[in-house]
Write a protein that holds these residues in place. Structure first.
Motif, mmCIF file in Angstrom:
data_model
loop_
_atom_site.group_PDB
_atom_site.id
_atom_site.type_symbol
_atom_site.label_atom_id
_atom_site.label_comp_id
_atom_site.label_asym_id
_atom_site.label_seq_id
_atom_site.Cartn_x
_atom_site.Cartn_y
_atom_site.Cartn_z
ATOM 1 N N ARG A 1 49.317 34.963 50.351
ATOM 2 C CA ARG A 1 48.414 35.517 49.522
ATOM 3 C C ARG A 1 46.991 35.974 50.187
ATOM 4 N NH1 ARG A 1 46.195 31.045 45.207
ATOM 5 N NH2 ARG A 1 44.923 30.921 47.069
ATOM 6 N N ASP B 1 43.045 37.585 49.771
ATOM 7 C CA ASP B 1 41.989 38.121 49.244
ATOM 8 C C ASP B 1 41.913 39.503 48.949
ATOM 9 O OD1 ASP B 1 40.883 35.503 48.860
ATOM 10 O OD2 ASP B 1 39.925 35.744 50.539
ATOM 11 N N ALA B 2 41.861 39.953 47.699
ATOM 12 C CA ALA B 2 41.940 41.605 47.510
ATOM 13 C C ALA B 2 40.709 42.204 47.927
ATOM 14 C CB ALA B 2 42.348 41.738 46.046
ATOM 15 N N ASP B 3 39.541 41.270 47.993
ATOM 16 C CA ASP B 3 38.160 42.112 48.214
ATOM 17 C C ASP B 3 38.167 42.159 49.903
ATOM 18 O OD1 ASP B 3 37.778 39.566 49.114
ATOM 19 O OD2 ASP B 3 36.239 39.203 47.895
ATOM 20 N N LEU C 1 43.562 50.432 46.061
ATOM 21 C CA LEU C 1 44.401 49.230 46.728
ATOM 22 C C LEU C 1 45.916 49.462 46.018
ATOM 23 C CD1 LEU C 1 44.974 46.979 48.259
ATOM 24 C CD2 LEU C 1 44.232 45.562 46.638
ATOM 25 N N ASP C 2 45.664 49.854 44.740
ATOM 26 C CA ASP C 2 47.113 50.118 44.023
ATOM 27 C C ASP C 2 47.832 51.268 44.852
ATOM 28 O OD1 ASP C 2 47.610 48.373 41.722
ATOM 29 O OD2 ASP C 2 45.961 49.455 40.853
ATOM 30 N N ILE D 1 49.513 43.353 43.693
ATOM 31 C CA ILE D 1 48.364 42.701 43.212
ATOM 32 C C ILE D 1 48.415 41.827 42.205
ATOM 33 C CG2 ILE D 1 46.067 43.418 42.286
ATOM 34 C CD1 ILE D 1 46.178 46.081 43.455
ATOM 35 N N ASP D 2 47.546 40.447 42.337
ATOM 36 C CA ASP D 2 47.776 39.524 41.169
ATOM 37 C C ASP D 2 46.336 38.977 41.161
ATOM 38 O OD1 ASP D 2 48.266 37.452 39.580
ATOM 39 O OD2 ASP D 2 49.241 36.288 41.000
ATOM 40 N N PHE E 1 43.877 38.667 44.126
ATOM 41 C CA PHE E 1 44.608 38.523 45.555
ATOM 42 C C PHE E 1 45.695 39.651 45.334
ATOM 43 C CE2 PHE E 1 43.329 34.413 43.812
ATOM 44 C CZ PHE E 1 42.309 33.946 44.655
ATOM 45 N N VAL E 2 46.255 39.826 46.657
ATOM 46 C CA VAL E 2 47.149 40.573 47.171
ATOM 47 C C VAL E 2 48.413 39.475 47.510
ATOM 48 C CG1 VAL E 2 48.576 42.325 48.714
ATOM 49 C CG2 VAL E 2 45.997 42.821 47.859
ATOM 50 N N GLU E 3 49.457 39.526 46.843
ATOM 51 C CA GLU E 3 50.569 38.686 47.269
ATOM 52 C C GLU E 3 51.621 39.580 47.864
ATOM 53 O OE1 GLU E 3 52.061 35.712 44.525
ATOM 54 O OE2 GLU E 3 49.953 34.936 44.211
#
Length: 225
Positions: free
Chosen positions: A130, A132-134, A141-142, A180-181, A184-186
């Motif tokens: 996992r 952090d998406a930021d 990001l998608d 994306i979750d 987060f990015v997993e």
């Protein structure tokens, strides 16, 4: 029989040459910056302080028989790393887990312990991470994730340690999932006989700096076969 404060389990198999154990542990805080080899040394000392009956190799330079089969990249925290240990005596798993946990630093928590039966040799199949998406700046990001998953090959450069040699490796076969979750990015990385991908390489595909991203990544799970 007692050994180092433990109640040793007397069984019909008491005189087997070895007992094999799997300890699952988490690692966080400043210790996530400790290398794989230093983590092994840390556990060697903890096992000695815990007075577990660890089995040693033979020869002129005996060493304790233990291994961490899925090395953790420096900087990455983990919820589910595994330590494999051989002992000369049988033990109560709950006692072994508690005693080892008492003698590891605060940033390490020994979660469980179990004995492995003869022929039970767990092999790592995949690892889930996992991030952090930021940590990903810039474009959508998608869209980046869709672009990565649509590629048939993903070639990255790897340098051989202590050498200037550069290899080109296709890591696409190792990327089992990327999504994306929430915040987060997993992603899940397969482990095969041909190797695996590095978490920082996947983060780099999304636009992160692979040199400095590891402290934003966490290992969530190792699947075994």
């Amino acid at each position: 029989m007692a050994f180092g404060g433990y109640e040793i389990l007397m069984t019909d198999a008491e005189h087997r040459e070895r007992y094999r154990w799997m300890f699952v542990f988490s690692l966080d805080g400043d210790l996530r910056f400790v290398s794989h080899h230093d983590t092994l040394r840390l556990f060697r000392r903890a096992l000695a302080r815990a007075e577990l009956p660890v089995r040693f190799s033979q020869g002129f330079n005996p060493h304790p028989r233990l291994t961490i089969p899925v090395p953790r990249p420096v900087g990455i925290a983990s919820d589910a790393d595994a330590l494999f240990v051989e002992t000369d005596l049988a033990m109560n798993p709950s006692d072994a887990q508690k005693r080892l946990d008492q003698h590891t630093p605060g940033d390490i928590r020994v979660i469980s312990a179990r004995t492995l039966e003869d022929g039970d040799r767990p092999l790592p199949e995949s690892v889930r991470y996992r991030m952090d998406a930021d940590a990903v700046a810039g474009a959508d990001l998608d869209a980046r994730i869709r672009e990565v998953l649509a590629r048939e090959t993903i070639e990255v450069e790897r340098k051989t340690p202590r050498s200037t040699e550069v290899r080109i490796v296709d890591i696409r076969p190792f990327v089992a999932d990327l999504r994306i979750d929430g915040a987060f990015v997993e992603f899940m990385l397969r482990i095969t006989g041909g190797g695996t991908a590095k978490p920082a390489e996947v983060a780099g595909l999304l636009g992160c700096d692979p040199v400095s991203i590891n402290h934003r990544i966490r290992r969530l799970e190792i699947k075994w076969r």
